[in-house]
Design a protein around this motif. Sequence first.
Motif, short mmCIF file in Angstrom:
data_model
loop_
_atom_site.label_atom_id
_atom_site.label_comp_id
_atom_site.label_asym_id
_atom_site.label_seq_id
_atom_site.Cartn_x
_atom_site.Cartn_y
_atom_site.Cartn_z
N THR A 269 -29.85 -4.98 -20.59
CA THR A 269 -29.77 -4.82 -22.17
C THR A 269 -29.03 -6.26 -22.74
O THR A 269 -29.36 -7.04 -23.65
N GLY A 270 -28.08 -6.72 -21.92
CA GLY A 270 -27.09 -7.71 -22.59
C GLY A 270 -26.29 -6.95 -23.57
O GLY A 270 -25.88 -7.92 -24.43
N SER A 271 -26.43 -5.80 -23.77
CA SER A 271 -25.63 -5.28 -24.82
C SER A 271 -24.12 -4.91 -24.30
O SER A 271 -23.98 -4.12 -23.36
N ALA A 272 -23.09 -5.28 -25.03
CA ALA A 272 -21.53 -4.96 -24.58
C ALA A 272 -21.58 -3.59 -24.92
O ALA A 272 -20.71 -2.79 -23.91
N LYS A 273 -22.20 -2.83 -25.79
CA LYS A 273 -22.25 -1.39 -25.98
C LYS A 273 -22.77 -0.69 -24.60
O LYS A 273 -22.13 0.25 -24.14
N ALA A 274 -24.01 -0.96 -24.36
CA ALA A 274 -24.61 -0.32 -23.22
C ALA A 274 -23.52 -0.79 -22.12
O ALA A 274 -23.50 0.05 -20.95
N GLY B 76 -28.38 -8.25 -17.59
CA GLY B 76 -28.32 -8.68 -18.73
C GLY B 76 -27.02 -9.68 -19.10
O GLY B 76 -26.01 -9.31 -18.53
N ILE C 294 -16.75 -8.17 -22.03
CA ILE C 294 -17.15 -7.07 -22.19
C ILE C 294 -16.11 -6.02 -21.74
O ILE C 294 -15.40 -6.40 -20.94
N GLU D 22 -27.88 -2.68 -15.48
CA GLU D 22 -27.79 -2.98 -17.05
C GLU D 22 -28.43 -3.98 -17.49
O GLU D 22 -28.38 -5.31 -16.84
N GLN E 107 -24.24 -11.37 -20.86
CA GLN E 107 -23.15 -10.91 -21.82
C GLN E 107 -22.62 -12.35 -22.46
O GLN E 107 -22.12 -13.09 -21.83
N GLY F 222 -32.69 -0.58 -20.76
CA GLY F 222 -33.41 -1.71 -21.39
C GLY F 222 -34.66 -1.70 -20.86
O GLY F 222 -34.95 -1.74 -19.50
N ASP G 89 -34.00 3.01 -23.49
CA ASP G 89 -34.31 1.93 -24.72
C ASP G 89 -34.35 2.55 -25.86
O ASP G 89 -34.41 3.89 -26.20
#
Length: 348
Positions: A245-250, A268, A274, A243, A270, A175, A199
């Motif tokens: 991004t707060g993205s579950a995928k990441a 990040g 996750i 981590e 969530q 991120g 990113d």
Amino acid sequence: MESLVLERQHELSLRDFPIEGEETLGPRDVRIKLHTVGICGSDVHYYTHGRIGPFVVNAPMILGHEASGTVTEIGAEVTTLAVGDRVCMEPGVPDPNSRATRMGMYNVDPAVRFWATPPVHGILRPSCVHPEAFTFRLPDNVSFAEAAMVEPLAVGVHAATKARIRPGDRALVLGAGPIGLVTALSALAGGCAEVFVADLDAAKLEIAAGLSPAIRTIDVSRDDPAGTVLKATDGWGCEVVFEATGSAKAAAGVFAPLCPGGVVVMIGGQPEPISYDAGAAMVREARVENIFRYAHVFPRCVAMLASGAIDVKPLITRTFDFSESVRAFEVAASAPKGDVKMQIELPQ
């Protein structure tokens, strides 16, 4: 006083807003004339979603918590600050008698009152009253704009501290938003020899690359972060993965680029549970740290800005006048490419 008010989800107004009981100056408080306030992702999220997890905007609320200003009045028992001092402010005030505070973990005190977190008002307004203990004097060479970056920088410094970085470590930051970039800077200041930043936004990656020759960027639309890190480390991996991004995928892939004995720091937020690869963590004997805001780092951040150990100026990509506050949030909510930190300046 005229304030930027989130009336409800998707509705902002700049209007006179009474703040009952919050402007009384206590003996250990200071009154501060606000100068610069940063727009945080949480502010934008309240604007676009009306809530963050259990914190719901049920009544009009003033936004903003990343701030700097000038002391205009001090309480009778204040000893470390004086009228005219330029300051930045830590936005979360805990219960001094809580168990978490007494353990030194005041940031996780359930009773903490944090600006712009319902039902506590933020500081996109002309002035505020704040405890002396959470107000920090600025050196002459730290600008108001830089000082308003101390709050997000504190997240990065707290994350780097939790990582227990050793000189020469290599890190990957997932991120390149404001928090990701201040984390990269903090990791370098903490001793990392090299930091990879991954990113999708090429413009943000360009900013990241310009921060230090020790930062190496990864465009995840073209390259796999884990593959890039493993190739650069002869298959060993990096010692730290942040981590941000707060993205579950990441978040699902945080162990792939990690070396044996390495640490993952979850920064990040969530919104939902996750995926967690327990097997990948186990075979690495990975350590996992989680952070919530920060604690005990504001003076360190101010000192690093003053010494030049960290330079946050390249992260400030757009500044608005207070009269443009509603438009500023509309722009921030649109997530324009290449914008990292937007700030609002109040009339002086």
